[in-house]
Write an enzyme that holds these catalytic residues in place. Structure first.
Site, short mmCIF file in Angstrom:
data_model
loop_
_atom_site.label_atom_id
_atom_site.label_comp_id
_atom_site.label_asym_id
_atom_site.label_seq_id
_atom_site.Cartn_x
_atom_site.Cartn_y
_atom_site.Cartn_z
N HIS A 104 11.86 8.40 -27.10
CA HIS A 104 11.80 8.09 -28.53
C HIS A 104 10.55 7.26 -28.83
O HIS A 104 9.79 7.57 -29.76
CB HIS A 104 13.06 7.33 -28.96
CG HIS A 104 12.95 6.67 -30.30
ND1 HIS A 104 12.97 7.39 -31.48
CD2 HIS A 104 12.78 5.37 -30.67
CE1 HIS A 104 12.83 6.56 -32.51
NE2 HIS A 104 12.70 5.31 -32.04
N ASP A 123 -18.22 18.38 -43.03
CA ASP A 123 -17.08 18.49 -42.11
C ASP A 123 -17.17 17.31 -41.15
O ASP A 123 -18.00 16.42 -41.34
CB ASP A 123 -17.13 19.83 -41.34
CG ASP A 123 -15.74 20.25 -40.84
OD1 ASP A 123 -15.07 19.43 -40.21
OD2 ASP A 123 -15.34 21.40 -41.10
N TRP A 155 9.04 2.82 -23.23
CA TRP A 155 7.73 3.42 -23.54
C TRP A 155 6.60 2.62 -22.88
O TRP A 155 5.49 3.11 -22.72
CB TRP A 155 7.51 3.50 -25.06
CG TRP A 155 6.99 2.26 -25.71
CD1 TRP A 155 7.73 1.16 -26.05
CD2 TRP A 155 5.64 1.97 -26.09
NE1 TRP A 155 6.92 0.21 -26.61
CE2 TRP A 155 5.63 0.68 -26.66
CE3 TRP A 155 4.43 2.67 -26.03
CZ2 TRP A 155 4.46 0.08 -27.15
CZ3 TRP A 155 3.28 2.06 -26.51
CH2 TRP A 155 3.31 0.78 -27.06
N SER A 192 -7.05 13.10 -26.29
CA SER A 192 -7.07 13.58 -27.67
C SER A 192 -7.49 12.46 -28.62
O SER A 192 -8.34 12.65 -29.50
CB SER A 192 -5.69 14.12 -28.04
OG SER A 192 -5.60 14.31 -29.43
N SER A 193 -6.89 11.27 -28.41
CA SER A 193 -7.20 10.15 -29.30
C SER A 193 -8.66 9.73 -29.18
O SER A 193 -9.31 9.41 -30.17
CB SER A 193 -6.32 8.95 -28.95
OG SER A 193 -5.01 9.20 -29.32
N HIS A 197 -1.39 -4.14 -27.35
CA HIS A 197 -1.49 -4.86 -28.61
C HIS A 197 -2.52 -4.26 -29.57
O HIS A 197 -2.20 -4.03 -30.73
CB HIS A 197 -1.68 -6.37 -28.47
CG HIS A 197 -1.43 -6.99 -29.81
ND1 HIS A 197 -0.19 -7.34 -30.25
CD2 HIS A 197 -2.27 -7.16 -30.86
CE1 HIS A 197 -0.27 -7.73 -31.51
NE2 HIS A 197 -1.51 -7.63 -31.90
N GLU A 218 -3.18 -1.30 -29.74
CA GLU A 218 -2.50 -0.08 -30.19
C GLU A 218 -1.69 -0.33 -31.47
O GLU A 218 -1.63 0.52 -32.37
CB GLU A 218 -1.58 0.43 -29.07
CG GLU A 218 -0.59 1.50 -29.47
CD GLU A 218 -1.24 2.81 -29.85
OE1 GLU A 218 -2.40 3.04 -29.46
OE2 GLU A 218 -0.58 3.61 -30.54
N TYR A 239 -2.44 -2.24 -33.83
CA TYR A 239 -3.36 -2.22 -34.97
C TYR A 239 -4.00 -0.85 -35.16
O TYR A 239 -4.38 -0.49 -36.27
CB TYR A 239 -4.40 -3.33 -34.81
CG TYR A 239 -3.72 -4.66 -34.94
CD1 TYR A 239 -3.27 -5.09 -36.19
CD2 TYR A 239 -3.41 -5.43 -33.84
CE1 TYR A 239 -2.56 -6.26 -36.32
CE2 TYR A 239 -2.71 -6.61 -33.96
CZ TYR A 239 -2.28 -7.02 -35.21
OH TYR A 239 -1.57 -8.17 -35.33
N SER A 276 -4.64 0.58 -49.40
CA SER A 276 -5.75 0.02 -50.17
C SER A 276 -6.31 1.02 -51.17
O SER A 276 -7.12 0.66 -52.01
CB SER A 276 -6.86 -0.45 -49.24
OG SER A 276 -6.39 -1.50 -48.43
N HIS A 288 1.16 -12.31 -25.52
CA HIS A 288 2.35 -12.75 -26.27
C HIS A 288 3.54 -11.82 -26.02
O HIS A 288 4.64 -12.12 -26.45
CB HIS A 288 2.05 -12.90 -27.78
CG HIS A 288 1.66 -11.65 -28.48
ND1 HIS A 288 0.87 -11.64 -29.60
CD2 HIS A 288 1.94 -10.34 -28.23
CE1 HIS A 288 0.69 -10.40 -30.01
NE2 HIS A 288 1.33 -9.60 -29.21
N HIS A 289 3.30 -10.71 -25.32
CA HIS A 289 4.41 -9.85 -24.89
C HIS A 289 4.96 -10.29 -23.55
O HIS A 289 5.87 -9.66 -23.02
CB HIS A 289 3.92 -8.40 -24.78
CG HIS A 289 3.46 -7.83 -26.09
ND1 HIS A 289 4.30 -7.19 -26.97
CD2 HIS A 289 2.25 -7.83 -26.68
CE1 HIS A 289 3.62 -6.82 -28.04
NE2 HIS A 289 2.36 -7.20 -27.89
N THR A 304 -4.40 -11.04 -42.15
CA THR A 304 -3.33 -10.17 -42.65
C THR A 304 -2.84 -10.67 -44.00
O THR A 304 -2.63 -9.89 -44.94
CB THR A 304 -2.17 -10.09 -41.64
OG1 THR A 304 -2.71 -9.83 -40.35
CG2 THR A 304 -1.21 -9.00 -42.02
N LYS A 325 -5.11 -9.77 -46.77
CA LYS A 325 -4.90 -8.40 -47.25
C LYS A 325 -3.72 -8.33 -48.22
O LYS A 325 -3.82 -7.72 -49.29
CB LYS A 325 -4.64 -7.46 -46.07
CG LYS A 325 -5.90 -7.04 -45.35
CD LYS A 325 -5.57 -6.27 -44.11
CE LYS A 325 -6.80 -5.60 -43.55
NZ LYS A 325 -7.26 -4.45 -44.36
N ARG A 368 18.04 -5.27 -25.76
CA ARG A 368 17.59 -3.92 -26.11
C ARG A 368 17.68 -3.01 -24.88
O ARG A 368 17.84 -3.49 -23.77
CB ARG A 368 16.15 -3.97 -26.65
CG ARG A 368 15.16 -4.46 -25.64
CD ARG A 368 13.78 -4.73 -26.23
NE ARG A 368 13.06 -3.50 -26.53
CZ ARG A 368 11.73 -3.41 -26.57
NH1 ARG A 368 10.98 -4.49 -26.34
NH2 ARG A 368 11.12 -2.28 -26.85
CU CU Z 1 1.35 -7.68 -29.53
#
Ligand code: CU
Length: 531
Positions: free
Chosen positions: A82, A111, A147, A174-175, A258, A260, A262, A273, A307-308, A333, A336, A455
């Site tokens: 998932h 293009d 994941w 791909s990315s 991390h 990722e 963002y 925006s 922080h993880h 943030t 924004k 979890r």
């Molecule tokens: Cu993080």
């Protein structure tokens, strides 16, 4: 003429071709950014349905305590797949789809810079997605590692783990190719007069996201490659018995992981925006500060990864550094959020479906940001680590942040992409059902998390039953509501009314630009600065 209304959409490319393939071959061989954008968006939706079905299995299993539906190994596979499918298969491709559709048009390019590589970037994805799904049919099933694929658990998994690793490699390729294309297009193919600081905000957010991807995806590739060699080639990067360290995996993974976050949310900020100014009939407030805030968030995202990992036994000095660095991200943030609110201030607001989803984003993403701030505090996080509070937090960011924004973007640009209008009444239904069921699903998870529910666990003590029942009922409603989205899109494609040139009643002339005066143009294809 309007290339948007042209069903073949080949107005801009194939300069070196004399015939245009039709049918399936058109889609396999296309180098047209609009075709490729559409394929990304459809692929994303299919993956969203697959990942969503897995979420339904998870919530059905957790509907009540006591084992009922699936065995624990399969449950672990469900949480793993998932997450991987939603992050890499659904959300990221959705925003690459927006990038393909919008960036060339917004900067006045014919293009994407590397049109053939663009085709390849997309066509890698179905194979990567298939590999992920195929891992379910391997001996031992799909890996049940989460994941994040932490060592040393990955060393215990069957061959499905290797398929997953290869899939992650392909998704990363791909990315990276997509990002190189986007960065090159923006830097080299802007129309005369389209300076960087005149670009629509969506281009800016993707330019910065492109750099984030190019810098961070190879790190993930390294992490899973080391996992692969630990599994099969006798290395001990993450194996303590061989002199390695499982915590090293976490450092490498989150140095990717991390940024990722963002990578997922910055393009969403770009979409918001552009939608909020349009439905406020005002230029975006604080354009330059939006650009600088986006860049600040991107830079800071590389120095907060641990922080993880507050519970890994980090020195207090390390905890403090990562805590302060993380809370620092709240500053750009918040700038924004302030700018979006100031854009709406005294605007001529209207509340069509795209604006509703944008406002839903604004409200819910702010809540997800605040619970993130709570989790950034090391002393608090040690209590909440691996609880449902974390699950609630990142679903407020991912679902209400990225998914709601993708919906907002699709509803907003659909009339311009297809020349047809969707059913506004049904669109509003889709928003309100999503909004209500989303909160029923995830708000209560703050409570079960605070009470200590872990979890990624298929069963739980009786004390957590009520919150889980509510959450599961909400998730079934949320899942069903998304079928309405599919119906709305198919109905609009098949029999939607013809869209006017300016479907949003004058708001459109402002959505491409931050210029204080309404731009003197009235068509989708012609940004104001092109001569
Ligand atoms: Cu993080």
């Amino acid at each position: 003429m309007s290339a948007v209304l042209d069903p073949h959409g080949h107005a801009h490319d194939h300069d070196d071709h004399h015939h245009t393939p039709t049918g399936l071959m058109r889609w396999i061989t296309t180098t047209n950014h609009k075709d490729i954008g559409s394929m990304y968006l459809w692929f994303s939706f299919v993956m969203f349905m697959v990942g969503g079905a897995m979420a339904m299995v998870i919530r059905a299993e957790l509907f009540q305590p006591g084992l009922q539906l699936v065995n624990p190994d399969f449950f672990n596979s469900m949480t793993t797949m998932h997450g991987l499918i939603m992050v890499f298969g659904a959300i990221m491709p959705a925003f690459v789809g927006f990038a393909n559709w919008l960036i060339p048009i917004q900067i006045g390019a014919a293009d994407m810079a590397f049109a053939r590589m663009n085709n390849w970037s997309f066509w890698i994805l179905p194979f990567a997605g298939s590999l992920l799904i195929m891992s379910f049919f391997m001996p031992g099933g799909a890996p049940g590692v989460g994941w994040t694929m932490y060592a040393p658990l990955t060393s215990q998994m069957g061959i499905g783990m290797d398929l997953t690793i290869f899939a992650v490699h392909l998704l990363g390729m791909s990315s990276i190719m997509g990002s190189i294309n986007i960065v090159t297009t923006i830097l080299n193919m802007r129309a005369p007069g389209m300076t960087l600081m005149k670009m629509p905000l969506f281009c800016w957010t993707w330019l910065i996201t492109g750099y984030l991807l190019i810098a961070s995806m190879p790190v993930l590739a390294g992490a899973v490659t080391m996992t692969l060699t630990d599994r099969h080639f006798g290395t001990s990067f993450f194996n303590a018995a061989g002199g390695g360290d499982p915590v090293l995996y976490q450092h490498i993974f989150w140095f990717f992981g991390h940024p990722e976050v963002y990578i997922i949310i910055l393009p969403a900020f770009g979409v918001i925006s552009q939608i909020i100014p349009a439905f406020s009939r005002k230029p975006l407030f604080g354009y330059a500060s939006m650009v600088y805030a986006t860049a600040s968030i991107a830079i800071l995202s590389f120095i907060v990864w641990a922080h993880h990992m507050y519970t890994t036994g980090m020195p207090v000095a390390g905890q403090l550094f990562f805590m302060f660095a993380t809370t620092l991200i709240a500053v750009p943030t918040a700038a924004k959020i302030f700018n979006w609110l100031a854009t709406m201030w005294r605007g001529s607001l209207s509340f069509e479906t795209p604006m509703l989803f944008a406002l839903g984003f604004l409200f819910l993403f702010t809540m997800g940001g605040f619970s993130g701030l709570v989790l950034s505090l090391a002393a608090v996080d040690i209590q909440l680590h691996d609880t449902y509070y974390v699950v609630a937090h990142f679903h407020y960011v991912m679902v209400a942040g990225a998914l709601f924004t993708a919906f907002a973007g699709v509803y907003f640009w659909f009339p311009k992409w297809t020349g047809r209008m969707y059913d506004e009444t049904l669109g509003k239904w889709h928003f309100w059902l999503s909004m209500i069921f989303f909160n029923i699903t995830f708000f209560v998870q703050h409570f079960s998390g605070l009470a200590g529910m872990p979890r990624r666990i298929p069963d739980y003590p009786l004390m957590f039953e009520t919150w889980n029942k509510i959450s599961s009922i909400g998730s079934f409603g949320f899942g069903l509501s998304q079928l309405l989205f599919l119906y709305i899109i198919l109905k609009a494609l098949r029999s939607g009314e013809k869209a006017p040139a300016l479907p949003w009643e004058g708001a459109d002339s402002l959505e491409w630009t931050h210029l204080p005066t309404p731009a003197p143009y009235h068509s989708f294809e012609t940004p104001p600065v092109i001569k």
